[in-house]
Design an enzyme around this catalytic site. Structure first.
Site, mmCIF file in Angstrom:
data_model
loop_
_atom_site.group_PDB
_atom_site.id
_atom_site.type_symbol
_atom_site.label_atom_id
_atom_site.label_comp_id
_atom_site.label_asym_id
_atom_site.label_seq_id
_atom_site.Cartn_x
_atom_site.Cartn_y
_atom_site.Cartn_z
ATOM 1 N N GLU A 303 0.827 -1.213 0.000
ATOM 2 C CA GLU A 303 0.000 0.000 0.000
ATOM 3 C C GLU A 303 0.855 1.255 0.000
ATOM 4 O OE1 GLU A 303 -2.422 -1.229 3.250
ATOM 5 O OE2 GLU A 303 -0.876 -0.773 4.717
ATOM 6 N N PRO A 304 1.469 1.548 -1.154
ATOM 7 C CA PRO A 304 2.258 2.767 -1.261
ATOM 8 C C PRO A 304 1.371 4.010 -1.374
ATOM 9 C CG PRO A 304 2.162 1.649 -3.377
ATOM 10 C CD PRO A 304 1.460 0.761 -2.397
ATOM 11 N N GLY A 305 1.797 5.080 -0.743
ATOM 12 C CA GLY A 305 1.076 6.350 -0.887
ATOM 13 C C GLY A 305 1.995 7.386 -1.501
ATOM 14 N N ARG A 306 3.047 7.729 -0.718
ATOM 15 C CA ARG A 306 3.969 8.797 -1.132
ATOM 16 C C ARG A 306 4.575 8.552 -2.518
ATOM 17 N NH1 ARG A 306 6.619 11.856 2.761
ATOM 18 N NH2 ARG A 306 6.242 10.169 4.244
ATOM 19 N N ARG A 343 4.454 20.081 5.994
ATOM 20 C CA ARG A 343 5.530 19.099 6.224
ATOM 21 C C ARG A 343 6.836 19.720 6.722
ATOM 22 N NH1 ARG A 343 7.529 16.002 3.156
ATOM 23 N NH2 ARG A 343 7.558 14.192 4.523
ATOM 24 N N TYR A 347 7.836 18.059 10.105
ATOM 25 C CA TYR A 347 8.887 17.027 10.053
ATOM 26 C C TYR A 347 10.243 17.586 9.623
ATOM 27 C CZ TYR A 347 4.512 14.467 9.217
ATOM 28 O OH TYR A 347 3.233 14.005 9.253
ATOM 29 N N CYS A 374 1.176 33.700 10.098
ATOM 30 C CA CYS A 374 1.692 34.423 11.259
ATOM 31 C C CYS A 374 2.361 33.450 12.209
ATOM 32 C CB CYS A 374 0.559 35.160 11.947
ATOM 33 S SG CYS A 374 0.020 36.514 10.928
ATOM 34 N N GLU A 375 3.496 32.969 11.777
ATOM 35 C CA GLU A 375 4.240 31.995 12.566
ATOM 36 C C GLU A 375 5.672 31.973 12.029
ATOM 37 O OE1 GLU A 375 2.089 29.045 14.155
ATOM 38 O OE2 GLU A 375 3.667 27.557 14.295
HETATM 39 N N1 LLP Z 1 0.130 1.809 5.097
HETATM 40 C C1 LLP Z 1 0.004 2.240 6.358
HETATM 41 C C2 LLP Z 1 -0.581 1.367 7.358
HETATM 42 C C3 LLP Z 1 0.444 3.528 6.691
HETATM 43 O O1 LLP Z 1 0.329 3.934 7.950
HETATM 44 C C4 LLP Z 1 1.001 4.359 5.703
HETATM 45 C C5 LLP Z 1 1.424 5.711 6.018
HETATM 46 C C6 LLP Z 1 1.091 3.858 4.394
HETATM 47 C C7 LLP Z 1 0.648 2.565 4.139
HETATM 48 C C8 LLP Z 1 1.640 4.659 3.266
HETATM 49 O O2 LLP Z 1 2.978 4.954 3.436
HETATM 50 P P1 LLP Z 1 3.801 5.680 2.276
HETATM 51 O O3 LLP Z 1 3.922 4.746 1.117
HETATM 52 O O4 LLP Z 1 3.038 6.914 1.899
HETATM 53 O O5 LLP Z 1 5.105 6.004 2.898
HETATM 54 N N2 LLP Z 1 2.259 12.597 7.071
HETATM 55 C C9 LLP Z 1 3.560 11.973 6.972
HETATM 56 C C10 LLP Z 1 3.452 10.541 6.521
HETATM 57 C C11 LLP Z 1 2.581 9.705 7.400
HETATM 58 C C12 LLP Z 1 2.473 8.286 6.902
HETATM 59 C C13 LLP Z 1 1.366 7.588 7.558
HETATM 60 N N3 LLP Z 1 1.204 6.231 7.144
HETATM 61 C C14 LLP Z 1 4.438 12.782 6.036
HETATM 62 O O6 LLP Z 1 3.995 13.810 5.524
HETATM 63 O O7 LLP Z 1 5.588 12.424 5.811
#
Ligand code: LLP
Length: 451
Positions: A303-306, A343, A347, A374-375
């Protein structure tokens, strides 16, 4: 333009997560940045700024590379899920679904978005460490798979299964410590997510007595923005070990989900592995661990997101004021900031930027790109190398697709930006810019306070 010319030729073989710019980015005859055949300066004139610009080719290429790599490296069934927390909106959910991906959702809101975008519930997996009763109810009614995270959820799921079929996976904490920002590390034992490994045998035992709850598999996730390949490899082995133990309890385990986490290139210093290399690692890890144990190959999920949405998007801003502090620093302020990109302040994330209206101009200045909030911490880029800027310039911050729009806020009552999808010289609005009316929509003014 250095960032563009650094790129090797042959866009379809490039792994989007290793690129700073979307795959279709180029300079046009006006020396403007063009993405998806659209002039970014014109897009800002038409849609305003800040503006999220989503390159369809890059987004589809990332999806296709995940799919192709699984086909090449995994001999069993597989399903790639897009972690929609990275950016959930109708168009993006519909597009990744068209590419054959399913979706990982973590809230009722993300689930409703996925369903409304037409994603097949059989390909939706519902995560989260504290799903509410209405969310669990909605998941059961719509027939999506619940990824059960803890005892409390397990109890609710067992109760739900008395009335309707429930399909679940069990999430556990693999105990792997990955090198990434502490806030986005989840694999280590001290994490709020998933069952502790010590508790897992007890969970299997309980589920074995509840055949109405169909437990189809196991899930674990290491964390996010990870470059090292040994962590996904280790995780593959751990998942297979626990699948064998679960099967010994008589559970019908046929699916393993290795989570997401592949990092992307935010700055020239970043050097993540390619999508294909990551998939090859997890695919081979699971396949060889199964072979050693003479287990049938499970359906392999990730499950890739980023790495799907991050590199496909840039944010275009308009430059406004600047402040020169002789001998100290020059601030260049843009018309957005921590509200559309939280971000850096959250982070300490680093980004790079280019000037869309003078792409070829030499980057002779070192400035700090500040937001308008304003920060004092509202800094988008601490050290940016840019040509000299003037008010009205279009400054583009790169690789802003993941967790920017999805974590955007209305801090200082700033409306959230619009988003456009660009492809073949056409730009389609996919998220309308918020208006002041939108900002006031949820406010209620008791009559005794009315003006
Ligand atoms: N699966 C699970 C269970 C997760 O918790 C996450 C991300 C993903 C998949 C997807 O991960 P990715 O492929 O995107 O790395 N807001 C933070 C990132 C939080 C990630 C949360 N979980 C940021 O901006 O870096």
């Amino acid at each position: 333009m250095t960032l563009l010319t650094q790129r090797p030729a042959g866009q379809d073989t490039l792994s989007p997560n290793q690129q700073l710019l979307p795959l279709t980015a180029q300079a046009n005859a006006l020396d403007h940045l063009e993405i998806g055949g659209c002039d970014v300066v014109e897009l800002v004139a038409r849609f305003g700024s800040p503006l999220y610009i989503v390159d369809e080719v890059t987004l589809r290429t990332a999806c296709q590379q995940y799919q192709a790599a699984f086909e090449q490296y995994y001999p069993g069934p597989f399903q790639v899920l897009y972690a929609s927390k990275a950016w959930s909106c109708l168009a993006i959910c519909a597009l990744v679904s068209q590419e054959g991906l399913g979706l990982d959702v973590v809230s009722g809101g993300e689930l409703v978005t996925a369903l409304q975008a037409g994603v097949d519930p059989a390909r939706i997996y519902f995560h989260g460490n504290n799903k509410s009763a209405p969310e669990i109810d909605l998941a059961i009614r719509t027939g999506v798979t619940l990824v059960v995270d803890n005892d409390w959820e397990l109890e609710q799921v067992c109760r739900g299964a008395e009335h309707a079929p429930v399909r679940i996976m069990v999430r556990f904490t693999p105990g792997l410590d990955c090198h990434t920002h502490a806030y986005i590390r989840t694999g280590q034992r001290d994490s709020k997510f998933g069952f502790d490994l010590d508790a897992l045998a007890g969970v299997f035992q309980r589920l074995a007595q509840r055949p109405a709850v169909q437990c189809v598999g196991l899930h674990a996730h290491n964390g996010s923005q990870i470059f090292a390949l040994e962590h996904p490899q280790d995780l593959a082995g751990i998942l297979v070990d626990w699948m064998a133990k679960g099967m010994a309890y008589g559970l019908p385990l046929t699916e393993l989900n290795v989570g997401g986490g592949l990092g992307i290139r935010y700055t020239t210093a970043d050097d993540p592995p390619s999508i294909a290399a990551w998939v090859q690692t997890v695919a081979k890890g699971v396949a060889s661990a199964c072979q050693q144990r003479q287990l049938p190959l499970p359906k392999l999920l990730c499950e890739p997101g980023r790495s799907i949405i991050g590199p496909a998007v840039v944010t275009a801003y308009t430059v406004g004021s600047s402040k020169v502090i002789p001998g100290v620093r020059t601030y260049v302020a843009v018309d957005g900031g921590m509200s559309d990109n939280p971000r850096p302040i959250t982070y300490q994330a680093e980004y790079e930027a280019v000037l869309a209206n003078r792409l070829g101009a030499a980057a002779t200045e070192t400035v700090t790109v500040a937001g308008k909030h304003c920060e004092s911490g509202d800094i988008l880029i601490q050290t940016a190398h840019l040509p000299p800027t003037v008010p009205g310039d279009v400054l583009v911050v790169l690789a802003t697709g993941a967790y920017n729009a999805s974590m955007a806020s209305n801090y200082n009552r700033v409306p959230r930006p619009a988003a456009v999808l660009v492809h073949a010289s056409e730009a389609s609005l996919i998220v309308r810019r918020e208006t002041y009316t939108d900002l006031l929509r949820q406010d209620c003014l008791p009559s005794r306070l009315a003006p």
